[in-house]
Write an enzyme that holds these catalytic residues in place. Structure first.
Site, PDB file in Angstrom:
ATOM      1  N   HIS A 138      -3.741 -11.598  31.536  1.00 38.00           N
ATOM      2  CA  HIS A 138      -3.543 -12.643  32.538  1.00 38.00           C
ATOM      3  C   HIS A 138      -4.360 -12.351  33.786  1.00 38.00           C
ATOM      4  O   HIS A 138      -4.790 -11.214  34.022  1.00 38.00           O
ATOM      5  CB  HIS A 138      -2.056 -12.760  32.915  1.00 38.00           C
ATOM      6  CG  HIS A 138      -1.522 -11.568  33.640  1.00 38.00           C
ATOM      7  ND1 HIS A 138      -1.262 -10.375  33.008  1.00 38.00           N
ATOM      8  CD2 HIS A 138      -1.199 -11.370  34.949  1.00 38.00           C
ATOM      9  CE1 HIS A 138      -0.806  -9.494  33.879  1.00 38.00           C
ATOM     10  NE2 HIS A 138      -0.758 -10.068  35.077  1.00 38.00           N
ATOM     11  N   ASP A 140      -3.825 -12.913  38.003  1.00 35.78           N
ATOM     12  CA  ASP A 140      -2.653 -13.059  38.864  1.00 35.78           C
ATOM     13  C   ASP A 140      -2.589 -14.434  39.514  1.00 35.78           C
ATOM     14  O   ASP A 140      -3.604 -14.985  39.972  1.00 35.78           O
ATOM     15  CB  ASP A 140      -2.672 -11.997  39.968  1.00 35.78           C
ATOM     16  CG  ASP A 140      -2.348 -10.604  39.438  1.00 35.78           C
ATOM     17  OD1 ASP A 140      -1.676 -10.506  38.407  1.00 35.78           O
ATOM     18  OD2 ASP A 140      -2.777  -9.621  40.083  1.00 35.78           O
ATOM     19  N   ARG A 303       1.601  -2.829  44.423  1.00 35.30           N
ATOM     20  CA  ARG A 303       0.417  -3.691  44.454  1.00 35.30           C
ATOM     21  C   ARG A 303       0.457  -4.579  45.691  1.00 35.30           C
ATOM     22  O   ARG A 303       1.519  -5.104  46.056  1.00 35.30           O
ATOM     23  CB  ARG A 303       0.373  -4.570  43.213  1.00 35.30           C
ATOM     24  CG  ARG A 303      -0.914  -5.367  43.056  1.00 35.30           C
ATOM     25  CD  ARG A 303      -0.738  -6.500  42.067  1.00 35.30           C
ATOM     26  NE  ARG A 303       0.109  -7.546  42.594  1.00 35.30           N
ATOM     27  CZ  ARG A 303       0.703  -8.489  41.849  1.00 35.30           C
ATOM     28  NH1 ARG A 303       0.575  -8.469  40.554  1.00 35.30           N
ATOM     29  NH2 ARG A 303       1.463  -9.412  42.420  1.00 35.30           N
TER      30      ARG A 303
END
Length: 312
Positions: A138, A140, A303
């Site tokens: 994927h 983000d 993150r």
């Protein structure tokens, strides 16, 4: 009686593999955009980790403020390699945020657990924890009108084995599409929605209140990088639901083929983490895959994501 040897047969029996599968064979692997002037790096060492994607940067302390020249050269490295790795940084959350802010404002994500501040996402994985975005290719937050420019991820705690992350070069993926597929997707748009990706681990009671916050959005199937001009495939398994203007069956079939492109090993780089390592990737040009192969062992990562612009 004389037997005449007619030699080997000259016709082949009928045989075929299923259509729309992965192409196997040589691929064009072009790391840089056409016309890009490659120059040596003067402020740090770059050690390539893959053919078109991924490089380790040595000689930079991310915990210290970046000057203009260093920021510019790191940005060039990011554009040229798409994901950069920095070993043994051991940043505080404040230092990690400060580094990322050199590239823009930081995003918050109400669907993921926070760390010390709302713009730090914390992934704390162990026995019994919610899986979130692992084991799926994927990019983000493509369900946002302006998906993230990039992200800075640091591993706080690593399992004794496993827990790698992989990235795929979506410019290489586009370059190698069959021409007939390029003809179909160039200029096409696709719908992105947060629900399919997050429904893998959240129920309706968690997702329904955010439907007005994150309505479905349309992005180009093939986006243009705003800094390099490179054409890149911009659909992903987690959030892309259909191609606009196509019948559902045709859209599903084409999307399945496009999703497969991230799985090509020649477009990928794989990073084996140690505690304190940092990865900085261009979310516009890549997809990534967190490998959950560490069983009940603990893996802790933080993150920060950098707000981006609207794809075109």
């Amino acid at each position: 009686m004389t037997v005449i040897n007619a030699g080997p047969p000259t016709t082949l029996r009928h045989a075929r593999v299923p259509e729309d599968g992965m192409y196997e064979g040589p691929r064009t692997l072009r790391r840089l955009p056409e016309g890009w002037q490659e120059r040596p790096y003067e402020l740090f060492e770059v050690v390539p980790q893959g053919c078109t994607i991924g490089a380790e940067v040595r000689g930079v302390d991310l915990g210290r403020p970046l000057g203009d020249a260093l920021r510019e050269e790191l940005n060039r490295a990011l554009l040229e390699w798409k994901v950069l790795f920095f070993r043994g940084q051991h940043l505080t959350s404040a230092q990690q945020r400060a580094f990322a802010r050199n590239w823009g404002e930081l995003e918050t994500n109400p669907l993921l657990a926070s760390g010390s501040t709302d713009d730090v996402v914390r992934f704390d994985k162990g026995s019994g924890s919610v899986p979130t975005f692992e084991n799926v290719w994927h990019a983000d937050v493509t369900f946002r009108e302006r998906p993230a420019l990039g992200a800075v991820l640091q591993l706080r705690e690593t399992p004794p084995l496993g827990g790698d992350t992989m990235w795929a070069d979506m410019a290489a993926a586009y370059d190698n599409l069959p021409q007939e597929v390029k003809d179909r997707v160039d200029g096409a748009s696709a719908v992105h929605d947060y629900i399919p990706g997050f429904a893998r681990f959240y129920g309706p009671e968690r997702l329904a209140p955010l439907q007005d916050v994150f309505p479905p959005v349309e992005h180009p199937v093939v986006r243009t990088h705003p800094e390099t001009g490179r054409r890149m495939l911009f659909v992903n398994t987690s959030f892309t639901t259909r191609i606009t203007g196509m019948e559902r069956e045709e859209s599903d079939r084409l999307l399945r083929f496009l999703f497969q492109q991230a799985h090509v090993p020649e477009y990928q780089v794989r990073f084996r983490w140690q505690a304190g390592d940092v990865a900085f990737w261009d979310n516009r040009a890549t997809q990534h895959y967190a490998v959950n192969d560490y069983g009940s062992h603990r893996r802790v990562a933080e993150r920060v994501a950098i707000a981006g612009d609207r794809p075109f």
